[in-house]
Design a protein around this motif. Structure first.
Motif, PDB file in Angstrom:
ATOM      1  N   LYS A 196     -21.194 -25.008  -5.192  1.00 20.53           N
ATOM      2  CA  LYS A 196     -21.933 -25.795  -4.641  1.00 20.53           C
ATOM      3  C   LYS A 196     -22.533 -24.867  -3.073  1.00 20.53           C
ATOM      4  CE  LYS A 196     -22.007 -30.008  -2.246  1.00 20.53           C
ATOM      5  NZ  LYS A 196     -21.280 -31.701  -2.126  1.00 20.53           N
ATOM      6  N   GLY A 197     -23.847 -25.152  -3.065  1.00 23.98           N
ATOM      7  CA  GLY A 197     -24.095 -24.336  -1.473  1.00 23.98           C
ATOM      8  C   GLY A 197     -25.303 -22.907  -1.870  1.00 23.98           C
ATOM      9  N   GLU A 198     -24.866 -22.639  -3.081  1.00 20.42           N
ATOM     10  CA  GLU A 198     -25.494 -21.214  -3.957  1.00 20.42           C
ATOM     11  C   GLU A 198     -27.167 -21.868  -4.260  1.00 20.42           C
ATOM     12  OE1 GLU A 198     -24.240 -18.556  -6.926  1.00 20.42           O
ATOM     13  OE2 GLU A 198     -23.284 -20.446  -8.028  1.00 20.42           O
ATOM     14  N   LYS A 199     -28.165 -21.258  -4.194  1.00 18.49           N
ATOM     15  CA  LYS A 199     -29.441 -21.094  -5.264  1.00 18.49           C
ATOM     16  C   LYS A 199     -29.324 -20.837  -6.261  1.00 18.49           C
ATOM     17  CE  LYS A 199     -32.546 -22.595  -1.238  1.00 18.49           C
ATOM     18  NZ  LYS A 199     -33.697 -22.314  -0.856  1.00 18.49           N
ATOM     19  N   VAL A 200     -29.595 -20.628  -6.862  1.00 17.61           N
ATOM     20  CA  VAL A 200     -29.745 -20.595  -9.031  1.00 17.61           C
ATOM     21  C   VAL A 200     -31.743 -20.251  -8.763  1.00 17.61           C
ATOM     22  CG1 VAL A 200     -27.722 -20.668  -9.679  1.00 17.61           C
ATOM     23  CG2 VAL A 200     -29.366 -22.582  -9.532  1.00 17.61           C
ATOM     24  N   ASN A 201     -31.929 -19.387  -9.789  1.00 13.15           N
ATOM     25  CA  ASN A 201     -33.570 -19.813 -10.154  1.00 13.15           C
ATOM     26  C   ASN A 201     -33.612 -20.527 -11.502  1.00 13.15           C
ATOM     27  OD1 ASN A 201     -34.319 -17.989  -8.473  1.00 13.15           O
ATOM     28  ND2 ASN A 201     -34.523 -16.172  -9.341  1.00 13.15           N
ATOM     29  N   VAL A 202     -34.192 -21.429 -11.553  1.00 12.61           N
ATOM     30  CA  VAL A 202     -34.533 -21.773 -12.654  1.00 12.61           C
ATOM     31  C   VAL A 202     -36.049 -22.376 -12.898  1.00 12.61           C
ATOM     32  CG1 VAL A 202     -32.085 -23.690 -13.043  1.00 12.61           C
ATOM     33  CG2 VAL A 202     -34.307 -24.124 -11.679  1.00 12.61           C
TER      34      VAL A 202
ATOM     35  N   GLU B 211     -40.709 -21.551 -12.343  1.00 13.41           N
ATOM     36  CA  GLU B 211     -39.504 -20.773 -11.877  1.00 13.41           C
ATOM     37  C   GLU B 211     -39.437 -21.242 -10.616  1.00 13.41           C
ATOM     38  OE1 GLU B 211     -36.270 -17.057 -12.319  1.00 13.41           O
ATOM     39  OE2 GLU B 211     -39.109 -16.796 -12.319  1.00 13.41           O
ATOM     40  N   VAL B 212     -38.299 -21.648 -10.367  1.00 15.99           N
ATOM     41  CA  VAL B 212     -38.374 -22.217  -8.290  1.00 15.99           C
ATOM     42  C   VAL B 212     -36.594 -21.736  -8.111  1.00 15.99           C
ATOM     43  CG1 VAL B 212     -39.931 -24.004  -8.417  1.00 15.99           C
ATOM     44  CG2 VAL B 212     -37.043 -24.433  -9.380  1.00 15.99           C
ATOM     45  N   ALA B 213     -36.301 -21.834  -6.835  1.00 13.58           N
ATOM     46  CA  ALA B 213     -34.980 -21.199  -6.530  1.00 13.58           C
ATOM     47  C   ALA B 213     -34.512 -22.168  -5.659  1.00 13.58           C
ATOM     48  CB  ALA B 213     -34.586 -20.093  -5.837  1.00 13.58           C
TER      49      ALA B 213
ATOM     50  N   THR C 274     -26.272 -28.166  -6.965  1.00 17.33           N
ATOM     51  CA  THR C 274     -26.329 -28.868  -7.105  1.00 17.33           C
ATOM     52  C   THR C 274     -27.661 -30.213  -6.690  1.00 17.33           C
ATOM     53  OG1 THR C 274     -25.211 -29.432  -4.481  1.00 17.33           O
ATOM     54  CG2 THR C 274     -24.024 -28.978  -6.823  1.00 17.33           C
ATOM     55  N   HIS C 275     -28.435 -29.551  -6.238  1.00 19.66           N
ATOM     56  CA  HIS C 275     -29.857 -30.060  -5.559  1.00 19.66           C
ATOM     57  C   HIS C 275     -31.125 -29.557  -6.558  1.00 19.66           C
ATOM     58  CE1 HIS C 275     -26.684 -31.230  -2.646  1.00 19.66           C
ATOM     59  NE2 HIS C 275     -28.340 -32.497  -2.922  1.00 19.66           N
ATOM     60  N   ILE C 276     -30.860 -29.396  -8.051  1.00 19.52           N
ATOM     61  CA  ILE C 276     -32.188 -29.042  -8.570  1.00 19.52           C
ATOM     62  C   ILE C 276     -33.304 -29.988  -9.201  1.00 19.52           C
ATOM     63  CG2 ILE C 276     -32.908 -27.549 -11.055  1.00 19.52           C
ATOM     64  CD1 ILE C 276     -29.900 -26.212 -10.503  1.00 19.52           C
TER      65      ILE C 276
END
Length: 204
Positions: A96-102, A126-128, A132-134
């Protein structure tokens, strides 16, 4: 975004034979990886996993791995090319709190100008985003757009906290005059030409 809790079991057998036995038992082989940890091999209940994966970028809370809960995102889903059942899933451990690319879906709304059609070049971008908030997708209106207009990735309005990774100049959609409408003019011109030819023959 959707979040699903799912129970896992440690996987101690490997290879194609073991994978087939797991699938016959209604389970799907999977691997958890990320955050500098060694890959962890597990199986997941096939029916529950299949239902969860119907939601793009679903966040899974996987229980039963080393006695703790893992927050994961499906990153690679392998399906049987003919029957479509799940063969294997790679799961990325996130916090939680980290950004991921999806990848998220681009949904075009509205109607372009009469006599034109919209052609979607990119169905996803593709976004970053925070794990928990994608967002499930992004909408963009093409209402009233005319022949020659286009939409680039940078035109998309993303939710707060979500950053575009795709090239902002990449074309998402373009608008062109309908081919049927364009084809009418040459047909009319052809008729005129035939008339002129007939007149010439009569004059001769």
């Amino acid at each position: 975004m959707s979040e699903v809790r799912i129970a896992a079991e440690p996987r101690t057998e490997f290879g194609k034979g073991a994978a087939r036995r797991a699938r016959r038992a209604g389970k799907v082989p999977a691997v958890l990886y990320g955050h500098g940890t060694d890959p962890r091999h597990i199986t997941l209940p096939g029916h529950d996993l299949m239902l969860a994966l119907k939601t793009p970028n679903v966040l899974l809370r996987v229980d039963g791995v080393e006695g703790k809960e893992n927050l994961v995102l499906p990153k690679s889903v392998q399906r049987d090319p003919i029957k479509g059942f799940l063969e294997h899933v790679d799961l990325l451990v996130v916090k939680k709190g980290e950004k991921v690319n999806v990848e998220i879906a681009v949904n075009l709304t509205g109607d372009v100008a009469s006599g034109a059609s919209v052609y979607q070049e990119l169905v996803t971008v593709e976004v970053a985003a925070e794990a928990t908030h994608i967002p499930e997708g992004v909408e963009h209106s093409v209402e009233g757009m005319e022949d020659g207009a286009h939409v680039v990735a940078g035109d998309l309005r993303l939710p707060a906290g979500v950053e575009l990774v795709t090239d902002p100049e990449a074309w998402v959609a373009s608008v062109s005059a309908d081919q049927a409408a364009e084809g009418e003019e040459p047909e009319e011109g052809g008729s005129e030409g035939e008339g002129e030819s007939a007149a010439s023959e009569s004059a001769e």
